[in-house]
Design an enzyme around this catalytic site. Structure first.
Site: not given
Ligand SMILES: *Cc1c(COP(=O)(O)O)cnc(C)c1O
Length: 421
Positions: A138, A215, A218, A241, A379
């Site tokens: 991202h 990261d 998700q 999220k 992104c």
């Protein structure tokens, strides 16, 4: 094969045994119609919807408890402080971190990565040093490192992926060396759904003594995370999220690393004492939480974690996997449609392009049918370039989505084909 109660199946439940019809009642927004059609929300990778429990918690906080934290001796301030710090413990448990002080409240994944780039990076990364990322990051896991590299004269190295969107581990391993000072990689790709072999990524980097940031924007909403088992040094995710409010996120950091890092921002709460000559910084985690934080956001995130835990992240992962397989099967039969991102290990993200129509047109026609998907570069422009597409249409799944909604998506795509043929 697990036996499935046919009645439960009809209600939207899968092998995971989730009562999705009942779960959907918890999300008031899902009952809406959009353009006169029942809302089919398939943009969960952009942000998730909020259960009533989170909404109620925000209202309760502002109605009965609102006060600043860590400062007041009065009852409201103490209550707010207790709740705020209680959520830190909940997040620590969610990630299986060793200590509460390893959990830093930030605005989101983006701020978490910038914090590490600034506070860790400026101190530990210098000229000729290298930072390794992957080809499926991202923008928020590219740009902060580029900024750091520019400032410090360091180099950004990119581990490639194959056409399916899988990280090439051998190539990654070859990039590592004595100059590698940090590895920062996405755990689950937002554009493709690829689940990266995080544990292996960490092990390989640690052989060279390089710390690893994952990261988890998700990943955290869709699977159980154990930062100690992964062995990572930093882990970042966003509350919004994970069914919580916007503007709140988490940076996990290994205590020894956080201790050695200078503060990210200066201000109230991050100090122990201030004189014009010398300021003594506060201990962890407060050293990294300058100013009045997003107290309501933190407390709302706590409610979201409670909600998700009550269902169980393992059951959520099992249900979403079943739904992903169903969606993959349905979309694969549509002629002219190509799935982008076909990794063996995948989360519930279905990115695709069509011969018949541009992603933007797909999104517009689906919107008219009440179906919310994301279109564009997600992104991740360098990744789109690597895969040879300018943009994709992306349906991203949550545990409140159903097979019926996948069927509606397929019908919507049929409509796209009709319009463009
Ligand atoms: C959404 C996302 C981010 C950025 O999160 P913010 O909440 O916008 O800070 C970073 N990485 C991935 C993989 C994401 O999906």
């Amino acid at each position: 094969m697990t036996a499935v109660n046919p009645k439960a199946r009809r209600a939207g439940a899968a092998v995971s045994g989730l009562d999705v019809a009942k779960i959907r009642q918890d999300f008031p927004i899902l009952g809406q119609t959009v353009h006169g059609k029942p809302l089919v929300y398939l943009d969960n990778a952009a942000t998730s919807q909020k259960p009533q429990a989170v909404i109620d918690t925000l209202v309760r906080y502002y109605t009965t408890e609102n006060a600043n934290i860590h400062r007041g001796v009065h009852a409201l301030s103490q209550m707010a402080t207790e709740e705020y710090e209680g959520v830190r413990t909940k997040v620590r448990q969610l990630l299986n971190a060793a200590e509460d002080r390893e959990i830093i409240f930030v605005r989101g994944t983006t701020e978490a990565i910038n914090l590490v780039a600034q506070a860790y990076g400026r101190q530990n990364i210098g000229p000729e040093d290298e930072i390794v990322i992957s080809a499926m990051e991202h923008h928020s896991n590219i740009v902060p490192w580029q900024m750091l590299c520019q400032e410090r004269g360091a180099r950004l190295r990119v581990a490639p992926c194959n056409d399916a969107g899988e990280l090439l581990l051998d190539d990654y391993q070859r990039l590592l060396g004595p100059r590698t000072k940090l590895v920062s990689m996405v755990h689950v790709s937002n554009a493709l759904g690829t689940i990266n072999p995080a544990k292996q990524i960490v092990e390989l980097a640690h052989r060279w003594g390089a710390p690893v940031l994952l990261d988890g924007a998700q990943a955290a909403p869709h699977m159980s995370i154990d930062v100690q088992a992964l062995g990572c040094d930093f882990y970042a995710f966003s509350g919004h999220k994970l069914y919580g409010p916007t503007g709140i996120g988490i940076l996990y950091g290994r205590a020894a690393l956080l201790e050695a890092m200078p503060p990210y921002q200066g201000g109230g709460d991050m100090i122990r004492s201030v004189t014009y000559e010398k300021t003594l910084y506060n201990t962890l985690p407060y050293k990294f939480e300058a100013g009045t934080p997003h107290i309501a956001g933190v407390i709302g995130l706590g409610a979201a974690i409670d909600y998700v835990n009550a269902i169980g992240l393992d059951r959520i992962a099992a249900y979403e996997e079943e739904l992903r397989q169903y969606g993959t099967k349905c979309l694969s039969t549509i002629s002219g449609l190509r799935l982008v991102g076909t990794a063996k290990e995948k989360a519930g993200i279905l990115s695709f392009v069509m011969e018949q129509a541009h992603p933007h047109d797909i999104g517009t026609i689906l919107d008219a049918e009440g179906i919310a998907i994301r279109t564009g570069h997600h992104c991740a422009q360098p990744l789109m370039e690597r895969l040879g597409v300018a943009a994709t249409a992306r349906a991203s799944l949550s545990f409140y989505n159903t097979r019926e909604e996948i069927d509606a998506l397929v019908k919507g795509i049929d409509r796209v084909i009709e319009v463009f043929s």
